[in-house]
Design an enzyme around this catalytic site. Structure first.
Site, PDB file in Angstrom:
ATOM      1  CD1 TRP A 287      40.986  38.028  34.192  1.00 25.42           C
ATOM      2  CD2 TRP A 287      41.954  37.042  35.967  1.00 25.42           C
ATOM      3  NE1 TRP A 287      42.318  37.843  33.917  1.00 25.42           N
ATOM      4  CE2 TRP A 287      42.934  37.252  34.981  1.00 25.42           C
ATOM      5  CE3 TRP A 287      42.335  36.446  37.164  1.00 25.42           C
ATOM      6  CZ2 TRP A 287      44.271  36.870  35.158  1.00 25.42           C
ATOM      7  CZ3 TRP A 287      43.656  36.062  37.348  1.00 25.42           C
ATOM      8  CH2 TRP A 287      44.609  36.272  36.349  1.00 25.42           C
ATOM      9  CG  ASN A 351      41.073  45.962  38.062  1.00 26.17           C
ATOM     10  OD1 ASN A 351      41.095  45.223  39.045  1.00 26.17           O
ATOM     11  ND2 ASN A 351      41.872  45.790  37.022  1.00 26.17           N
ATOM     12  CD1 TRP A 369      49.210  38.204  51.359  1.00 23.89           C
ATOM     13  CD2 TRP A 369      46.974  38.129  51.444  1.00 23.89           C
ATOM     14  NE1 TRP A 369      48.844  36.896  51.586  1.00 23.89           N
ATOM     15  CE2 TRP A 369      47.473  36.818  51.639  1.00 23.89           C
ATOM     16  CE3 TRP A 369      45.602  38.315  51.452  1.00 23.89           C
ATOM     17  CZ2 TRP A 369      46.634  35.709  51.846  1.00 23.89           C
ATOM     18  CZ3 TRP A 369      44.769  37.219  51.652  1.00 23.89           C
ATOM     19  CH2 TRP A 369      45.294  35.938  51.848  1.00 23.89           C
ATOM     20  CD1 TRP A 392      42.427  42.288  48.480  1.00 26.33           C
ATOM     21  CD2 TRP A 392      44.419  43.153  49.061  1.00 26.33           C
ATOM     22  NE1 TRP A 392      42.250  43.620  48.795  1.00 26.33           N
ATOM     23  CE2 TRP A 392      43.439  44.174  49.152  1.00 26.33           C
ATOM     24  CE3 TRP A 392      45.736  43.459  49.373  1.00 26.33           C
ATOM     25  CZ2 TRP A 392      43.762  45.481  49.545  1.00 26.33           C
ATOM     26  CZ3 TRP A 392      46.050  44.768  49.770  1.00 26.33           C
ATOM     27  CH2 TRP A 392      45.069  45.760  49.849  1.00 26.33           C
TER      28      TRP A 392
HETATM   29  P1  FAD Z   1      34.579  45.407  34.511  1.00 25.04           P
HETATM   30  O1  FAD Z   1      35.925  45.774  34.010  1.00 25.04           O
HETATM   31  O2  FAD Z   1      33.413  45.958  33.789  1.00 25.04           O
HETATM   32  O3  FAD Z   1      34.527  43.818  34.528  1.00 25.04           O
HETATM   33  C1  FAD Z   1      33.303  43.079  34.438  1.00 25.04           C
HETATM   34  C2  FAD Z   1      33.191  42.099  35.576  1.00 25.04           C
HETATM   35  O4  FAD Z   1      34.239  41.151  35.513  1.00 25.04           O
HETATM   36  C3  FAD Z   1      33.298  42.725  36.958  1.00 25.04           C
HETATM   37  O5  FAD Z   1      32.061  43.256  37.358  1.00 25.04           O
HETATM   38  C4  FAD Z   1      33.748  41.540  37.797  1.00 25.04           C
HETATM   39  O6  FAD Z   1      32.665  40.714  38.137  1.00 25.04           O
HETATM   40  C5  FAD Z   1      34.644  40.784  36.824  1.00 25.04           C
HETATM   41  N1  FAD Z   1      36.047  41.173  37.032  1.00 25.04           N
HETATM   42  C6  FAD Z   1      36.729  42.175  36.436  1.00 25.04           C
HETATM   43  N2  FAD Z   1      38.022  42.174  36.848  1.00 25.04           N
HETATM   44  C7  FAD Z   1      38.141  41.144  37.712  1.00 25.04           C
HETATM   45  C8  FAD Z   1      39.218  40.630  38.477  1.00 25.04           C
HETATM   46  N3  FAD Z   1      40.459  41.156  38.437  1.00 25.04           N
HETATM   47  N4  FAD Z   1      38.964  39.580  39.286  1.00 25.04           N
HETATM   48  C9  FAD Z   1      37.735  39.026  39.359  1.00 25.04           C
HETATM   49  N5  FAD Z   1      36.686  39.467  38.647  1.00 25.04           N
HETATM   50  C10 FAD Z   1      36.892  40.518  37.843  1.00 25.04           C
HETATM   51  N6  FAD Z   1      36.170  42.295  42.177  1.00 25.04           N
HETATM   52  C11 FAD Z   1      35.045  41.922  42.790  1.00 25.04           C
HETATM   53  O7  FAD Z   1      34.037  41.669  42.120  1.00 25.04           O
HETATM   54  N7  FAD Z   1      34.987  41.804  44.146  1.00 25.04           N
HETATM   55  C12 FAD Z   1      36.076  42.076  44.935  1.00 25.04           C
HETATM   56  O8  FAD Z   1      35.985  41.934  46.159  1.00 25.04           O
HETATM   57  C13 FAD Z   1      37.262  42.509  44.305  1.00 25.04           C
HETATM   58  N8  FAD Z   1      38.358  42.818  45.043  1.00 25.04           N
HETATM   59  C14 FAD Z   1      39.510  43.219  44.405  1.00 25.04           C
HETATM   60  C15 FAD Z   1      40.644  43.505  45.163  1.00 25.04           C
HETATM   61  C16 FAD Z   1      41.825  43.921  44.543  1.00 25.04           C
HETATM   62  C17 FAD Z   1      43.072  44.192  45.375  1.00 25.04           C
HETATM   63  C18 FAD Z   1      41.856  44.042  43.142  1.00 25.04           C
HETATM   64  C19 FAD Z   1      43.131  44.467  42.450  1.00 25.04           C
HETATM   65  C20 FAD Z   1      40.748  43.747  42.385  1.00 25.04           C
HETATM   66  C21 FAD Z   1      39.562  43.329  42.992  1.00 25.04           C
HETATM   67  N9  FAD Z   1      38.414  43.019  42.239  1.00 25.04           N
HETATM   68  C22 FAD Z   1      37.278  42.604  42.884  1.00 25.04           C
HETATM   69  C23 FAD Z   1      38.463  42.963  40.772  1.00 25.04           C
HETATM   70  C24 FAD Z   1      38.079  44.240  40.012  1.00 25.04           C
HETATM   71  O9  FAD Z   1      38.758  45.341  40.522  1.00 25.04           O
HETATM   72  C25 FAD Z   1      36.592  44.527  40.017  1.00 25.04           C
HETATM   73  O10 FAD Z   1      35.858  43.375  39.667  1.00 25.04           O
HETATM   74  C26 FAD Z   1      36.241  45.629  39.024  1.00 25.04           C
HETATM   75  O11 FAD Z   1      36.958  46.788  39.297  1.00 25.04           O
HETATM   76  C27 FAD Z   1      34.763  45.897  39.061  1.00 25.04           C
HETATM   77  O12 FAD Z   1      34.416  46.946  38.206  1.00 25.04           O
HETATM   78  P2  FAD Z   1      33.550  46.676  36.926  1.00 25.04           P
HETATM   79  O13 FAD Z   1      32.356  45.876  37.285  1.00 25.04           O
HETATM   80  O14 FAD Z   1      33.313  47.978  36.266  1.00 25.04           O
HETATM   81  O15 FAD Z   1      34.534  45.769  36.066  1.00 25.04           O
END
Ligand code: FAD
Length: 465
Positions: A287, A351, A369, A392
């Site tokens: 993603w 997330n 948004w 978003w």
């Molecule tokens: P994990 O579940 O461990 O996922 C591993 C990696 O995958 C993350 O570190 C990230 O790089 C990527 N990833 C996971 N989910 C997504 C996703 N939906 N979209 C893109 N990449 C993803 N993520 C950001 O990195 N930066 C942001 O500015 C950001 N803004 C967000 C805004 C909204 C409204 C929402 C709903 C989600 C957003 N996310 C963003 C996506 C996601 O919430 C975070 O990447 C995630 O919560 C990070 O936690 P983690 O590293 O433990 O994720």
């Protein structure tokens, strides 16, 4: 006239941007192979046209990340230099200061950044320098993943399938050792840049929650691969469990590369349960790739609806009191408030809760948004130019492969499902259940009906357009 440079001895500049690491850094490896002394440059560029200024939490992160990077660069023997200003001015200035013979960097994919880089590549080459760029921050560069007819993907599943069918990502590169530096190069000190908050210093909770820098990133990856990956698929949606990788800020600043993440969770030593969970985890990395792919083709993603029919959406001018209640976690809806306070205290939000708080702002308060995206941009330590607006817009329904607008999260049901014992909500809302906790600022059922009616206007615009 610039004096001729001896290609073997004139220093190499490695210009780091969103790749603040020494391991798996192709530009740095190429500099090591070239053999001449190496200057590693970070430029704080708040002047080039179209570059989005960093938010406050990102500035905090950057300060600490640069401190960590300075230590790693000096350990490998290169010289670390900080400069501030427009890249088109400052990079040629450093080239001339040290009579550099080569400039290497890893590619960026945002529109304004690509313009800056392309102009510099050609002007420095005109001066006789060797200039090379490398792939470092995405497993698949946007122009390499297209549909059968050569157009960009707009839907995630076929996009990711196509990535998985392509040649597997390369092995990560080891960090170079025993480089030579250059003496006496002028450098700012990171403290000069005032990246940290002072009055007030709101970063206490962020400091407690995070260790920016490459070492922190690798430790986090190791912990995740050894412990939490094994139950990622089932546990990832529960915000109280902290079962996700928490790699997002490290990936955002490039303190770790997706190649290192891929290697550890795909090819590394894993038990059977971790191996079973790895594809789900990697699809989340997918993603991230997808959002960058979208941004590459739609560089104004944080300003413009990806789906133009959403331009007809009748957003409400936000009531400042409601907006403040959302920002401060005082809406009276506990799951939303816990998320917004997690964000404020730690610079991060789980997330699942990000989706719920975004849906609440957009669909229950009918706020554009872009207003929520800007708040996240300012307060998230992982605020990412592609993933923040991409997500978003995904929640709003205006994005690529977005959630349908009419699917409106009920934050009470979401809390029951994903925070059944309420531990997450109590952690961030100590006053929950007392008279100090506010009444809901909005009726969930009525506001949901209003949102659905508003969406009808988008549908009609879509049908008539
Ligand atoms: P994990 O579940 O461990 O996922 C591993 C990696 O995958 C993350 O570190 C990230 O790089 C990527 N990833 C996971 N989910 C997504 C996703 N939906 N979209 C893109 N990449 C993803 N993520 C950001 O990195 N930066 C942001 O500015 C950001 N803004 C967000 C805004 C909204 C409204 C929402 C709903 C989600 C957003 N996310 C963003 C996506 C996601 O919430 C975070 O990447 C995630 O919560 C990070 O936690 P983690 O590293 O433990 O994720």
């Amino acid at each position: 006239m610039t004096p001729p440079r001896d290609p073997a001895t004139s220093p190499t500049i490695v210009w780091l941007r969103d790749d603040l690491r020494v391991a798996d850094n192709p530009a740095l490896t190429a500099a090591a192979e070239r053999g001449a002394p190496v200057v590693v440059l970070y430029l704080l560029d708040e002047q080039s046209r179209g570059i989005r200024p960093l938010g406050s939490a990102s500035r905090w992160w950057l300060h600490h990340s640069l401190e960590a990077l300075a230590a790693s660069v000096s350990e490998i023997g290169a010289t670390f230099v900080l400069r501030r200003g427009a890249a088109a001015v400052e990079l040629p200035r450093l080239v001339s200061d040290i009579a550099a013979g080569a400039v290497f960097w890893n590619r960026r994919y945002g529109g304004p950044q690509r313009e800056v880089d392309a102009a510099l590549k050609s002007s420095l080459r005109d001066l006789g320098l060797t200039v090379q760029s490398f792939q470092a921050n995405l497993l698949h560069e946007p122009w390499t993943v297209t549909t059968g007819s050569g157009t960009p993907f707009r839907v995630f599943t076929p996009f990711w399938k196509s990535c998985l069918a392509a040649a597997p990502p390369r092995e990560p590169l080891p960090e170079p050792t025993s480089l030579d530096g250059v003496e006496g190069v002028d450098s700012d000190s990171v403290g000069d840049w005032a990246l940290l908050p002072t009055r007030p210093d709101w970063a206490g909770g962020i400091r407690e929650a995070w260790t920016p820098g490459e070492r922190g990133a690798l430790a986090q990856l190791e912990r995740f691969a050894a412990h939490d990956l094994a139950h990622y698929d089932t546990a990832r949606d529960a915000p109280g469990g902290e079962a996700t990788s928490r790699l997002s800020p490290y990936l955002r600043f490039g303190e770790i590369s997706p190649f290192q993440v891929w290697q550890r969770t795909q090819r590394g030593e894993l038990d059977a349960a971790a191996r079973r969970n790895a594809p789900k985890f990697l699809s989340e990395i997918g993603w991230r790739e997808f959002n960058w792919n979208i941004l590459f083709h739609a560089p104004d993603l944080h300003e413009k609806n990806f789906r133009a029919d959403f331009d007809a959406f009748p957003w409400q001018a936000p009531d400042p009191r409601d907006l403040e209640a959302w920002q401060q976690g005082r809406t009276g809806i506990p799951f939303v408030d816990a998320g917004m306070r997690e964000l404020w205290q730690t610079g991060y939000m789980h997330n699942r809760v990000r989706m719920v708080v975004a849906s609440f702002l957009i669909k229950n308060l009918l706020v554009d948004w872009r207003i929520g995206e800007q708040w996240f941009w300012d307060t998230l330590v992982d605020a990412d130019e592609a993933s923040n607006p991409g997500n978003w817009q995904w929640v709003a329904g205006s994005g690529a492969d977005a959630a349908p607008y009419f699917r409106i999260f009920n934050p009470l049901l979401q809390a029951e499902k994903f925070d059944r014992d309420g531990a997450y909500q109590r952690r961030y809302l100590p006053e929950l259940g007392t008279d100090d906790y506010p009444q809901p600022i909005v009726d969930l059922k009525k506001s949901r009906d209003l949102a659905l009616a508003a969406y009808e206007q988008v549908k009609r615009a879509g049908e008539s357009g």
